[in-house]
Design an enzyme around this catalytic site. Structure first.
Site, PDB file in Angstrom:
ATOM      1  N   ASP A  91     -80.489  13.228 -23.149  1.00  0.00           N
ATOM      2  CA  ASP A  91     -81.185  11.978 -23.464  1.00  0.00           C
ATOM      3  C   ASP A  91     -80.366  11.103 -24.409  1.00  0.00           C
ATOM      4  O   ASP A  91     -79.452  11.556 -25.099  1.00  0.00           O
ATOM      5  CB  ASP A  91     -82.558  12.258 -24.063  1.00  0.00           C
ATOM      6  CG  ASP A  91     -82.483  13.134 -25.316  1.00  0.00           C
ATOM      7  OD1 ASP A  91     -81.670  14.074 -25.339  1.00  0.00           O
ATOM      8  OD2 ASP A  91     -83.244  12.876 -26.265  1.00  0.00           O
ATOM      9  N   GLU A 149     -83.974  15.894 -26.336  1.00  0.00           N
ATOM     10  CA  GLU A 149     -83.601  16.584 -27.580  1.00  0.00           C
ATOM     11  C   GLU A 149     -83.872  15.709 -28.796  1.00  0.00           C
ATOM     12  O   GLU A 149     -84.245  16.207 -29.862  1.00  0.00           O
ATOM     13  CB  GLU A 149     -82.122  16.979 -27.541  1.00  0.00           C
ATOM     14  CG  GLU A 149     -81.659  17.781 -28.762  1.00  0.00           C
ATOM     15  CD  GLU A 149     -81.367  16.947 -29.995  1.00  0.00           C
ATOM     16  OE1 GLU A 149     -81.682  17.398 -31.120  1.00  0.00           O
ATOM     17  OE2 GLU A 149     -80.826  15.827 -29.851  1.00  0.00           O
ATOM     18  N   GLU A 150     -83.665  14.393 -28.660  1.00  0.00           N
ATOM     19  CA  GLU A 150     -83.843  13.499 -29.803  1.00  0.00           C
ATOM     20  C   GLU A 150     -85.306  13.389 -30.230  1.00  0.00           C
ATOM     21  O   GLU A 150     -85.614  12.773 -31.247  1.00  0.00           O
ATOM     22  CB  GLU A 150     -83.298  12.101 -29.467  1.00  0.00           C
ATOM     23  CG  GLU A 150     -81.801  12.046 -29.174  1.00  0.00           C
ATOM     24  CD  GLU A 150     -80.929  12.329 -30.388  1.00  0.00           C
ATOM     25  OE1 GLU A 150     -81.488  12.460 -31.504  1.00  0.00           O
ATOM     26  OE2 GLU A 150     -79.702  12.434 -30.230  1.00  0.00           O
TER      27      GLU A 150
END
Length: 406
Positions: A91, A149-150
């Site tokens: 991402d 992931e962010e």
């Protein structure tokens, strides 16, 4: 550039490096394609489609739409054995890119400002190489392409969707391109590599009134200010000094006029720590401190406390495997940074809670080329030579795990 940062290898051991060098232009092309089309958490449809296209071209089995946009690819070896996984997040961030490069983001307000485009390219490069030599593998390789992931986090949903099952993963590795270290270095350690990430959103409710008549009010700003100071005592006076932790109040909003005492104040921030035994400690102390101060002043509060990611804890055996590969591959003095740590967080931690594994940093900064802006900066970029280094690291880790030559 590769030759200046990687050790010369014996002829019999250099076959991987020569193959990766020939693949380098493709790695750069894949990374730049992804960089131009960044997508935010759980919306990585173009990225997933690109990954699936490549896997299909190479005849690699895969499952798409895992936890939404995730992809799990499987390379079956020529004979049965253990299952080794490689994870790559994919991402981007809600940042407007400030770089003026041919591969600049074409998606307004979105940017690969943390290197995840490179992570995908590296994993694809390793998948391509290993798929060409599948018959030599005494086991199975899984590639986990993970969304979000962010934030809010894609690892846990992928685990819940079975990414580590059928077949069950025995060990897992992953890497993060790291502009905090120079090209040609690798940061790896056993134990805690990255911190737990916990977030708080706190509202103090007082009683507003006229700035000239404070005795008629409960001043939310005064209460919140005392809380800001008191929260710092958690680390200073409740955490063993030989352990590391951080409490950060990142925003403080209250009031709109200079003659009005604000009836409420709003604080947000983050807590970071390495020691898993702190899992419930900080939330408990938050309530004790905030509740005590509010009670003393006649205020009330609402605390939204969110445990986002646990700390990234590397397995000692797999970390030693990665370190031994890095020591064989990299030139000194850049080489291996053995005690590399950061208070940054990563949801790779959820995978490492399930199976033994290692997450490591791959140095990607090149000051001479102006490629040293920090992660999440609108001018972040990295030296793409690191792509080939990452592929070689992954392949050699597979070799060492299975004790074979590829």
């Amino acid at each position: 550039m590769l030759a200046t940062t990687l050790k010369p290898l014996p002829i019999e051991a250099s076959r991987i490096r020569l193959a990766v060098r020939s693949l380098q232009p493709q790695l750069v092309a894949w990374r730049r394609n992804l960089h131009q089309r960044p997508e935010l958490a759980f919306n990585e449809t173009l990225t997933s489609a690109f990954i699936v296209q490549k896997l299909t071209e190479w005849g690699i089995e895969y499952q798409a739409e895992v936890a939404g946009t995730g992809v799990v690819a499987t390379i079956q070896g020529g004979r049965p054995g253990q299952v080794f996984a490689i994870r790559a997040d994919m991402d981007a961030l809600p940042i407007q890119e400030a770089n003026e490069v041919p591969y600049k983001s074409q998606h307004e307000g979105k940017m690969h400002a943390c290197g995840h485009d490179g992570h995908v390219a590296i994993a694809l490069g390793a998948a391509y190489y290993l798929s060409q030599r599948a018959e030599q593998l005494p086991g199975i390789i899984k590639f986990i392409f993970q969304p979000a992931e962010e934030g809010p986090g894609g690892a846990k949903p992928m685990i819940e969707a079975g990414a580590l099952k059928n077949p069950d993963v025995d060990a897992i590795i992953g890497l993060h391109l790291w502009n905090n270290m120079p090209l040609g270095s690798i940061g790896v350690r056993s134990g805690a590599l990255m911190a737990a990430v916990e977030l708080f959103d706190l509202t103090i409710q007082g009683k507003g009134g006229h700035g000239a008549l404070p005795h008629q009010t409960v001043d939310s700003i005064v209460v919140a200010s005392q809380i800001v100071t008191a929260l710092q005592t958690i680390v200073a006076r409740n955490v063993d000094p030989v352990k590391s932790a951080v409490v950060t109040v990142a925003s403080f909003h209250a009031g709109k006029a200079n003659n009005v005492i604000a009836d409420s104040a709003h604080l947000t921030g983050t807590i970071r720590y390495f020691d898993p035994t702190f899992t419930d400690f900080f939330e408990t102390r938050f309530h004790q401190i905030v509740g005590g101060i509010c009670q003393a002043h006649g205020a009330t509060y609402h605390l939204d406390y969110h445990k986002l990611y646990p700390p990234v804890i590397n397995d000692e055996a797999i970390a030693n495997l990665v370190r031994s590969v890095a020591e064989d591959v990299l030139e000194t003095p850049l080489g291996v940074v053995p005690e590399c740590q950061t208070m940054g967080g990563e949801d790779m931690s959820f995978f490492l809670q399930e199976v033994p594994g290692c997450y490591f940093f791959l140095g990607s900064a090149n000051v001479d080329k102006g490629l040293a802006y920090p992660h999440h900066h609108p001018r972040f970029d990295f030296d793409e030579t690191a792509l080939g280094m990452g592929v070689e690291m992954f392949i050699r880790c597979v070799e060492r795990f299975f004790n074979i030559e590829l």
